[in-house]
Write an enzyme that holds these catalytic residues in place. Sequence first.
Site: not given
Length: 564
Positions: A52, A54, A56, A60, A230, A291
């Site tokens: 992360d 930033n 939060d 990201d 997927d 998948e």
Amino acid sequence: MKGTVLSVFLIAVSVAAMSAFAQKSPPAAAVEDRDWWKHAVFYEIYPRSFADSNGDGVGDLNGITSKLDYLKDLGVDAIWITPCFPSPQVDFGYDVSDYENIDPMYGTLADFDELAREAKKRNIRIILDFVVNHTSDQHPWFLDSKSSRTSAHRDWYIWRDGKGRQPPNNWVSIFGGSAWKFDPTTNQYYYHYFYAQQPDLNWRNPAVKDAMFDVTRFWYKRGVSGFRLDAVDTLFEDPNLTDNPILRPGKNAFGDPIEQDKFNTKLPEVHQVLRGLRKIADGYDAVLIGETWTADVAELNQYYGKGNNELQLPMDFLFTMVNKLSPAEFRKQIAEVNAASGWPTFVISNHDIVRSYDRYGDGQHNDQIAKLMAALYLTLRGTPIMYYGEEIGMKTTPPTRKEDVKDPIGRTGWPKEKGRDGERTPMQWDDSANAGFTTGKPWLPVPPTYETHNVAAESKDPDSVLEFYKRVLRLRRTNPALLYGNYTPINEDNPNVLSYLRLYRNHGVVVALNMAKTRQKISLELQPHGFISAKKLISTGGSAAHGGEVSLPPYGVFIGELGK
Ligand code: GLC
């Protein structure tokens, strides 16, 4: 949730018996291949949980960029990022509301471009996750589709009248409840194999196909080297909506009947779509990973396509279905996939199943067993796909209270089904607060094991799981037999030690893996293959070889160079 999600998946996607595939792999001529994806190591990143930048509490893209040097040093060639597109996050990104952008939670398209540039500098390729079966119910296509029976996108999804006040048929969602949701705006039901917020696209509509094919071009042009597709086996449904047969009496974890998904999965029409996607991919030297959940290698084999014109890397999930250290089982499965018509793809963990650390670990020797499993899937003929955190021995850590559960599967299936949060916890970078993952409050708690199992600590410990991964990955990159050699099992009757050779021209490597909790001494069957000795390249726990005799402590690994 040990095994439960997995078994839900398995019941739904495969009831076929193990195939009658040849048990021995043919002595296929080893070839140095120009296909980059055959010799690459892939690494799956669950972006919410990786790094992360930033504060939060959610990972990201900039976080991923900041860890590229780590990934390079680890020895991976490509990263597969699970969906990072705009999404209401009902299924954490597997409900996409815009296929051609980045969710603000993860950054911007500019951040993506920066990631792509920095990755390229390090020769790391980027693979995106393409959710082909369904969109979010907030996607503009669906919003238009549901607005009226005559809307432009009506036929982009699957709408049907109910049977009186009942859904059109008995199909159940893999995430619980009927697979049909009534929508009062137009008094019809729409079909969703997954969550109700994930309506299935109607792939029989050529406009859907065109729009989705264009999505791949958009990302290829931005530098992406391929897609993980997927849930490919759920793309098509029987247009007559025939009821699914009941597999056996009783209820599943969600209280639904136990059905065989005969009429809503694995329809042959999918192969045409895959051929179309492959044609586009070939124009960009890109790879398609699937998948492809199945326990049936003959079925897996079909995903390569006739003449290998569909998926280059249909994922082989067979290892994730063994769940015990059984040389006989592994031997059988490795032989089967080696006999298939395409290139094997090995997976031992991902964001949907309990981590391999816990599935194979006995609670006492988990780190040793993590090395053993690494030695296995990183030295086989085929492409391995790692899952973030596996390389440091991350432990599945499911929530203990229903109110802490984030995964929709856990929320509807609790307490029988705890969901998939346990295998999606934050990456453990160091022993500082929140394991160095975030300066904020992490979206899932950091497992207590972060104090001992983290990148910083393991980088300093030559015996760590991480350093073992690095050593094996380095060897794999530089050793011609591991890169190009065929797979030749040896000592096939041994119940405790799994051993095999990788042979390429004059090069040979032997891998011997003790899957028992007692010391094993065996005489490796090298002579029939023209070798008499094995010189240590990598070993654990003091495993050693003298000539062709190898001695392996409990769960010990020996990887050696063959000598004449
Ligand atoms: C795949 C994903 C899983 C997701 C599902 C629906 O199985 O791996 O995480 O929930 O598809 O998109």
